[in-house]
Write a protein that holds these residues in place. Structure first.
Motif, PDB file in Angstrom:
ATOM      1  N   GLN A 222      42.228  35.623  37.445  1.00  7.45           N
ATOM      2  CA  GLN A 222      42.684  36.993  38.256  1.00  7.45           C
ATOM      3  C   GLN A 222      42.857  38.381  36.882  1.00  7.45           C
ATOM      4  O   GLN A 222      42.275  39.013  36.616  1.00  7.45           O
ATOM      5  CB  GLN A 222      43.680  37.293  39.105  1.00  7.45           C
ATOM      6  CG  GLN A 222      43.883  38.188  39.463  1.00  7.45           C
ATOM      7  CD  GLN A 222      42.307  39.092  40.356  1.00  7.45           C
ATOM      8  OE1 GLN A 222      41.680  38.034  40.911  1.00  7.45           O
ATOM      9  NE2 GLN A 222      42.347  40.376  39.838  1.00  7.45           N
ATOM     10  N   SER A 223      43.824  37.032  35.984  1.00  3.52           N
ATOM     11  CA  SER A 223      44.143  37.935  34.345  1.00  3.52           C
ATOM     12  C   SER A 223      42.604  38.428  33.218  1.00  3.52           C
ATOM     13  O   SER A 223      43.034  39.452  33.218  1.00  3.52           O
ATOM     14  CB  SER A 223      45.264  37.701  34.180  1.00  3.52           C
ATOM     15  OG  SER A 223      46.775  37.600  34.877  1.00  3.52           O
ATOM     16  N   ALA A 224      42.318  37.119  33.540  1.00  2.00           N
ATOM     17  CA  ALA A 224      41.708  36.939  32.889  1.00  2.00           C
ATOM     18  C   ALA A 224      39.695  37.968  32.926  1.00  2.00           C
ATOM     19  O   ALA A 224      39.776  38.888  32.280  1.00  2.00           O
ATOM     20  CB  ALA A 224      40.844  35.717  32.753  1.00  2.00           C
ATOM     21  N   ARG A 225      40.232  38.216  34.660  1.00  2.00           N
ATOM     22  CA  ARG A 225      39.388  38.753  35.416  1.00  2.00           C
ATOM     23  C   ARG A 225      39.609  40.423  35.284  1.00  2.00           C
ATOM     24  O   ARG A 225      38.611  41.284  34.958  1.00  2.00           O
ATOM     25  CB  ARG A 225      39.081  38.703  36.804  1.00  2.00           C
ATOM     26  CG  ARG A 225      37.952  39.089  37.032  1.00  2.00           C
ATOM     27  CD  ARG A 225      37.990  39.215  38.852  1.00  2.00           C
ATOM     28  NE  ARG A 225      36.907  39.994  40.466  1.00  2.00           N
ATOM     29  CZ  ARG A 225      37.169  40.138  40.827  1.00  2.00           C
ATOM     30  NH1 ARG A 225      37.550  39.033  42.109  1.00  2.00           N
ATOM     31  NH2 ARG A 225      36.447  40.711  41.878  1.00  2.00           N
ATOM     32  N   SER A 226      40.626  40.810  34.892  1.00  2.00           N
ATOM     33  CA  SER A 226      41.054  42.170  35.294  1.00  2.00           C
ATOM     34  C   SER A 226      40.608  42.155  33.484  1.00  2.00           C
ATOM     35  O   SER A 226      40.347  43.740  33.089  1.00  2.00           O
ATOM     36  CB  SER A 226      42.592  42.158  34.899  1.00  2.00           C
ATOM     37  OG  SER A 226      43.020  41.863  36.799  1.00  2.00           O
ATOM     38  N   MET A 227      40.725  41.045  32.798  1.00  2.00           N
ATOM     39  CA  MET A 227      40.875  41.921  31.368  1.00  2.00           C
ATOM     40  C   MET A 227      39.112  42.214  30.592  1.00  2.00           C
ATOM     41  O   MET A 227      38.882  42.909  30.347  1.00  2.00           O
ATOM     42  CB  MET A 227      41.361  40.228  30.002  1.00  2.00           C
ATOM     43  CG  MET A 227      40.305  40.747  28.549  1.00  2.00           C
ATOM     44  SD  MET A 227      40.915  39.597  27.808  1.00  2.00           S
ATOM     45  CE  MET A 227      39.837  38.596  27.980  1.00  2.00           C
ATOM     46  N   THR A 228      38.525  41.368  31.223  1.00  2.00           N
ATOM     47  CA  THR A 228      37.026  41.502  31.878  1.00  2.00           C
ATOM     48  C   THR A 228      36.558  42.906  32.251  1.00  2.00           C
ATOM     49  O   THR A 228      35.334  43.572  31.606  1.00  2.00           O
ATOM     50  CB  THR A 228      35.908  40.884  32.250  1.00  2.00           C
ATOM     51  OG1 THR A 228      35.951  39.896  33.472  1.00  2.00           O
ATOM     52  CG2 THR A 228      36.253  38.953  31.788  1.00  2.00           C
ATOM     53  N   GLY A 229      37.430  43.606  32.853  1.00  2.00           N
ATOM     54  CA  GLY A 229      37.213  44.544  33.824  1.00  2.00           C
ATOM     55  C   GLY A 229      37.312  45.576  32.822  1.00  2.00           C
ATOM     56  O   GLY A 229      36.553  46.507  32.677  1.00  2.00           O
ATOM     57  N   GLU A 230      38.534  45.421  32.396  1.00  2.00           N
ATOM     58  CA  GLU A 230      38.489  46.683  30.937  1.00  2.00           C
ATOM     59  C   GLU A 230      37.576  46.644  30.212  1.00  2.00           C
ATOM     60  O   GLU A 230      37.754  47.816  29.731  1.00  2.00           O
ATOM     61  CB  GLU A 230      39.846  46.301  30.763  1.00  2.00           C
ATOM     62  CG  GLU A 230      41.332  46.019  31.185  1.00  2.00           C
ATOM     63  CD  GLU A 230      42.712  46.042  30.794  1.00  2.00           C
ATOM     64  OE1 GLU A 230      42.357  45.237  29.760  1.00  2.00           O
ATOM     65  OE2 GLU A 230      43.365  45.767  31.345  1.00  2.00           O
ATOM     66  N   MET A 231      37.361  45.355  29.766  1.00  2.59           N
ATOM     67  CA  MET A 231      35.911  45.372  28.213  1.00  2.59           C
ATOM     68  C   MET A 231      34.741  46.452  29.517  1.00  2.59           C
ATOM     69  O   MET A 231      34.471  46.815  28.461  1.00  2.59           O
ATOM     70  CB  MET A 231      35.525  44.125  28.462  1.00  2.59           C
ATOM     71  CG  MET A 231      36.548  42.631  27.414  1.00  2.59           C
ATOM     72  SD  MET A 231      37.328  43.866  25.964  1.00  2.59           S
ATOM     73  CE  MET A 231      37.783  42.827  25.224  1.00  2.59           C
ATOM     74  N   LEU A 232      34.243  46.296  30.573  1.00  6.53           N
ATOM     75  CA  LEU A 232      33.974  46.968  31.079  1.00  6.53           C
ATOM     76  C   LEU A 232      33.558  47.803  31.167  1.00  6.53           C
ATOM     77  O   LEU A 232      32.866  49.173  30.967  1.00  6.53           O
ATOM     78  CB  LEU A 232      33.276  46.643  32.681  1.00  6.53           C
ATOM     79  CG  LEU A 232      32.515  45.004  32.927  1.00  6.53           C
ATOM     80  CD1 LEU A 232      32.169  44.661  34.393  1.00  6.53           C
ATOM     81  CD2 LEU A 232      31.109  45.185  31.883  1.00  6.53           C
ATOM     82  N   THR A 233      35.105  48.953  31.356  1.00 11.67           N
ATOM     83  CA  THR A 233      35.079  49.826  31.042  1.00 11.67           C
ATOM     84  C   THR A 233      34.721  50.565  29.760  1.00 11.67           C
ATOM     85  O   THR A 233      34.460  51.458  29.728  1.00 11.67           O
ATOM     86  CB  THR A 233      36.784  50.413  31.503  1.00 11.67           C
ATOM     87  OG1 THR A 233      36.729  49.695  33.381  1.00 11.67           O
ATOM     88  CG2 THR A 233      37.100  51.665  31.894  1.00 11.67           C
ATOM     89  N   ARG A 234      35.162  49.507  28.698  1.00 13.70           N
ATOM     90  CA  ARG A 234      35.423  49.948  27.903  1.00 13.70           C
ATOM     91  C   ARG A 234      33.945  50.285  27.327  1.00 13.70           C
ATOM     92  O   ARG A 234      33.113  50.768  26.251  1.00 13.70           O
ATOM     93  CB  ARG A 234      36.191  49.215  26.734  1.00 13.70           C
ATOM     94  CG  ARG A 234      37.800  49.039  26.120  1.00 13.70           C
ATOM     95  CD  ARG A 234      38.120  48.293  25.549  1.00 13.70           C
ATOM     96  NE  ARG A 234      37.481  48.337  24.500  1.00 13.70           N
ATOM     97  CZ  ARG A 234      37.562  47.473  23.257  1.00 13.70           C
ATOM     98  NH1 ARG A 234      38.491  46.152  23.414  1.00 13.70           N
ATOM     99  NH2 ARG A 234      37.240  47.700  21.784  1.00 13.70           N
ATOM    100  N   ILE A 235      32.809  49.205  27.651  1.00 11.20           N
ATOM    101  CA  ILE A 235      31.206  49.372  27.100  1.00 11.20           C
ATOM    102  C   ILE A 235      31.172  50.410  27.604  1.00 11.20           C
ATOM    103  O   ILE A 235      30.395  51.188  26.988  1.00 11.20           O
ATOM    104  CB  ILE A 235      30.924  47.941  27.648  1.00 11.20           C
ATOM    105  CG1 ILE A 235      31.657  47.189  27.451  1.00 11.20           C
ATOM    106  CG2 ILE A 235      29.676  48.210  27.992  1.00 11.20           C
ATOM    107  CD1 ILE A 235      30.802  45.571  27.836  1.00 11.20           C
ATOM    108  N   ASP A 236      31.419  51.168  29.257  1.00  9.55           N
ATOM    109  CA  ASP A 236      31.003  52.156  29.583  1.00  9.55           C
ATOM    110  C   ASP A 236      31.299  53.729  28.690  1.00  9.55           C
ATOM    111  O   ASP A 236      30.386  54.050  28.576  1.00  9.55           O
ATOM    112  CB  ASP A 236      31.575  52.624  30.598  1.00  9.55           C
ATOM    113  CG  ASP A 236      31.013  51.890  32.194  1.00  9.55           C
ATOM    114  OD1 ASP A 236      29.106  50.737  31.546  1.00  9.55           O
ATOM    115  OD2 ASP A 236      31.651  51.130  33.249  1.00  9.55           O
ATOM    116  N   GLY A 237      32.985  53.255  28.635  1.00 11.20           N
ATOM    117  CA  GLY A 237      32.806  54.649  27.277  1.00 11.20           C
ATOM    118  C   GLY A 237      32.234  54.507  25.973  1.00 11.20           C
ATOM    119  O   GLY A 237      32.041  55.656  25.460  1.00 11.20           O
TER     120      GLY A 237
END
Length: 398
Positions: A324-339
């Motif tokens: 779940q922590s790794a999944r949260s990290m990928t979610g943060e990466m997707l947010t960074r990509i959007d930004g």
């Protein structure tokens, strides 16, 4: 000064050709919408436009890198979501195996179902990225990064991550070993385990005071002080502590150096339990393989089964939280990509505006200029036509 007829004709023709060329140039600029057709038209503006086009090309390359990272992280996030769901199914099955009325055959059926889930998890860990690679291959692998060996699942990929070659350091893969094979044992701070198979079991434990933690290994040993009177002593790294022959009460927690554990059941003299520091080496497959093997073992008592269930649930929760922590990290990466994409689009718009300001035509001004040149050309034609009639033969005819 004497002006010859030939000179007047030549001047008229030259003016007509010049105005025709100007009209042709204006028409070409109006048709193309460009003020600067070549560098010689305006060297400064041409250089500024060229720099703007180079910036646009860089932003296009960055956008392609962002798209690649987004696709990869989207696949990774979906794989981790699938892994978490499968582990939740395994947890529910393991909890059901704690039913005291279950027979060895029923527990073996549960173990077979968990085995099927374990095999599905291996497929998720080896999931392809659709381009010939694997999303958990780390720095790359030409074959699936996880291999099922007799001693357990091993990682044959290359540790680390592959990142896109752009100004934004965004990943294309995740380190499979770190994601699937590096959860913390126990409750994340310490791990509890029985040192022998007795008639009692120990829970996961909890931290009561982080400042008192020592990182040492503790051993809880039980003895009989008198018939029916159980006492325990605690050793720290094999050395006696202040807890010596303390009365055992199964309704109360045993506390030592900021940690508390509960021991249930009826411990016998000689039973021992260990509290050791947590280590980041618990794998998803190891957690499942352990409970599968123990559930398939026949003729185990209720105490051993209960310990298996509690330890198994603890380990599954640990690896599931790690995923779940790794999944949260990928979610943060997707947010960074959007930004990052917003910034890239803004930069691309800026470069496009800069290029347009440097070389594009002001259509209103261009149309007015074209009409003026067209009027000048028509005037030149009329002048030339008048010059043609200024000859001696025209006067003789009259």
């Amino acid at each position: 000064m004497r002006v010859s007829t030939a000179n007047a004709f030549a001047a008229s023709v030259s003016s007509l050709q010049r105005r025709q060329q100007d009209l042709t140039d204006a028409n070409e600029r109006l048709t193309n919408g460009k003020r600067v057709m070549q560098a010689s038209d305006d060297p400064t503006a041409a250089a500024r436009a060229e720099r703007a086009r180079a910036l646009m090309q860089r932003t296009d390359a960055t956008q392609r890198a962002l798209d690649a990272s987004r696709n990869s992280m989207t696949l990774t996030e979906a794989a981790l979501a699938d892994g978490g769901e499968l582990l939740q199914q395994a947890r529910e099955l393991l909890a059901s195996a704690g039913n005291a009325s279950f027979t060895d055959a029923e527990r073996r059926d549960v173990a077979n179902q968990i085995t099927a889930i374990r095999n599905q998890l291996l497929g998720v860990a080896n999931r392809s990225d659709g381009t010939g690679g694997y999303i958990f291959a780390g720095q790359g692998a030409s074959q699936p990064p996880f291999i099922d060996r007799p001693g357990g699942v091993g990682y044959v990929g290359t540790g680390g991550e592959v990142r896109v070659a752009s100004e934004e350091p965004l990943p294309l893969t995740l380190d499979g070993h770190q994601t699937w094979l590096s959860a913390n044992t126990g409750n994340g701070v310490f791990v509890t385990r029985p040192l022998n198979s007795g008639t009692a079991w120990i829970d996961t434990g909890r931290v009561t005071n982080p400042q008192e933690l020592t990182g040492a290994t503790y051993t809880i040993e039980f003895t009989d002080l008198a018939p029916g009177q159980k006492v325990y002593s605690i050793l720290r790294d094999g050395v006696a502590t202040g807890v010596f022959q303390a009365p055992f009460d199964p309704t109360k927690a045993i506390e030592i150096d900021g940690m508390a554990v509960n021991i249930s059941g009826t411990p016998s003299a000689g039973d021992a339990f260990e509290i050791a520091p947590s280590q980041p080496n618990l794998t998803v497959f190891q957690a499942l393989d352990k409970v599968i093997a123990e559930l398939k073992t026949p003729n185990r008592g209720n105490t051993a089964v209960t310990q298996t269930i509690q330890s198994g649930l603890r380990d599954i929760d640990s690896v599931r939280n790690h995923l779940q922590s790794a999944r949260s990290m990928t979610g943060e990466m997707l947010t960074r990509i959007d930004g990052a994409e917003v910034r890239v689009q803004d930069l691309k718009l800026f470069s496009e505006n800069t290029r347009s300001a440097a070389e594009d035509l002001d259509m209103i001004k261009a149309i007015s200029d074209f009409q003026n040149k067209q009027s000048g050309y028509q005037a030149a034609l009329q002048t030339y036509s008048s010059m043609q009639r200024m000859s001696l033969f025209d006067y003789i005819k009259t």
